[in-house]
Design an enzyme around this catalytic site. Structure first.
Site, PDB file in Angstrom:
ATOM      1  N   HIS A  34      27.882 136.739  32.672  1.00 10.94           N
ATOM      2  CA  HIS A  34      27.810 135.857  31.498  1.00 10.94           C
ATOM      3  C   HIS A  34      26.912 136.450  30.415  1.00 10.94           C
ATOM      4  O   HIS A  34      27.156 136.247  29.219  1.00 10.94           O
ATOM      5  CB  HIS A  34      27.284 134.478  31.896  1.00 10.94           C
ATOM      6  CG  HIS A  34      28.316 133.562  32.468  1.00 10.94           C
ATOM      7  ND1 HIS A  34      29.488 133.244  31.805  1.00 10.94           N
ATOM      8  CD2 HIS A  34      28.352 132.872  33.642  1.00 10.94           C
ATOM      9  CE1 HIS A  34      30.194 132.403  32.551  1.00 10.94           C
ATOM     10  NE2 HIS A  34      29.539 132.172  33.661  1.00 10.94           N
ATOM     11  N   HIS A  40      27.884 137.092  39.089  1.00  9.49           N
ATOM     12  CA  HIS A  40      28.640 136.163  38.235  1.00  9.49           C
ATOM     13  C   HIS A  40      27.794 135.762  37.031  1.00  9.49           C
ATOM     14  O   HIS A  40      28.278 135.763  35.885  1.00  9.49           O
ATOM     15  CB  HIS A  40      29.032 134.937  39.072  1.00  9.49           C
ATOM     16  CG  HIS A  40      29.783 133.882  38.322  1.00  9.49           C
ATOM     17  ND1 HIS A  40      31.077 133.515  38.647  1.00  9.49           N
ATOM     18  CD2 HIS A  40      29.436 133.092  37.264  1.00  9.49           C
ATOM     19  CE1 HIS A  40      31.479 132.553  37.814  1.00  9.49           C
ATOM     20  NE2 HIS A  40      30.494 132.276  36.978  1.00  9.49           N
ATOM     21  N   GLU A  41      26.518 135.429  37.276  1.00 13.52           N
ATOM     22  CA  GLU A  41      25.659 134.980  36.177  1.00 13.52           C
ATOM     23  C   GLU A  41      25.295 136.127  35.236  1.00 13.52           C
ATOM     24  O   GLU A  41      25.258 135.944  34.014  1.00 13.52           O
ATOM     25  CB  GLU A  41      24.400 134.304  36.727  1.00 13.52           C
ATOM     26  CG  GLU A  41      24.665 133.077  37.592  1.00 13.52           C
ATOM     27  CD  GLU A  41      25.601 132.066  36.951  1.00 13.52           C
ATOM     28  OE1 GLU A  41      25.578 131.905  35.718  1.00 13.52           O
ATOM     29  OE2 GLU A  41      26.393 131.435  37.687  1.00 13.52           O
ATOM     30  N   CYS A  62      33.707 128.223  37.757  1.00 16.52           N
ATOM     31  CA  CYS A  62      32.690 128.379  36.719  1.00 16.52           C
ATOM     32  C   CYS A  62      32.546 127.060  35.978  1.00 16.52           C
ATOM     33  O   CYS A  62      33.550 126.404  35.671  1.00 16.52           O
ATOM     34  CB  CYS A  62      33.100 129.496  35.753  1.00 16.52           C
ATOM     35  SG  CYS A  62      31.945 129.783  34.404  1.00 16.52           S
TER      36      CYS A  62
END
Length: 204
Positions: free
Chosen positions: A178, A174-175, A131
């Protein structure tokens, strides 16, 4: 000057100094949805995020700007708590080193992305995940869905639905994490970081 005002100035190029690191409170917040029609700043921010990813994958620009390579960036990583992500996943060269017919398997700025369906089967990257907001190596399988269906809006307010699998599905999950204040290592089993669950797909 606000963060988004600074980031969207015409001459500004997003670099590693703009990316906040783990421990920063924005990375643990649930980001706000953007309203449509988008502001000019929100459109420009998405374009700047994509520009950063392209620069990070260009050896000359990456060296010049001292960038770590990335395939995805979420607005909270640049201290803007809005539900905006950019993804840029390059296709590999063929066995003879020739460039692919299509440069990218996924190239998009997604506003208000939402996972609306997912597989029962789970998946993880064989080499783990990294990351841009994490400067250390964290080993272990980051367990995610093998396939996802994602709804999102583009900068023009058009709604889209995409079905993703493999690495592209991993990147988008993954994004989106966030946007929900989740870091990738939250999904690693602390007791058994390399445990392979039954039926889990390990992606090389």
């Amino acid at each position: 000057m606000s963060v988004i005002e600074r980031l969207t100035k015409a001459a500004h190029l997003i670099d590693m100094d703009d990316i906040i690191r783990e421990g920063h409170p924005t990375l643990r917040q649930v980001a706000e949805e953007v309203a449509f029609p988008l502001s000019d700043q929100e459109i420009i921010l998405g374009e700047k995020m994509m520009q950063f990813l392209k620069h990070s994958q260009d050896p000359v620009m990456a060296e010049k700007m001292k960038l770590r390579g990335g395939v995805g960036l979420a607005a909270p990583q640049i201290d803007v708590s809005k539900r905006i992500i950019a993804v840029l996943v390059p296709n590999p060269e063929d066995e003879e080193g020739n460039p692919p017919a299509q440069a990218y398997s996924l190239q998009e700025v997604l506003y208000n992305p939402k996972i609306v369906a997912h597989s029962v089967q789970e998946a993880a990257m064989e080499g783990g995940e990294g990351c841009l907001s994490v400067d250390r190596e964290v080993q272990g399988y980051v367990v995610r869905h093998a396939r996802v269906t994602v709804d999102y809006m583009d900068k023009n307010g058009e709604k889209h639905r995409i079905k993703l699998k493999g690495f592209n599905a991993i990147v988008v999950q993954h994004e989106i994490d966030h946007l929900n204040g989740v870091m990738f290592y939250d999904r690693i089993d602390p007791e058994h970081p390399f445990a392979v669950k039954e039926g889990m797909l390990v992606i090389e």
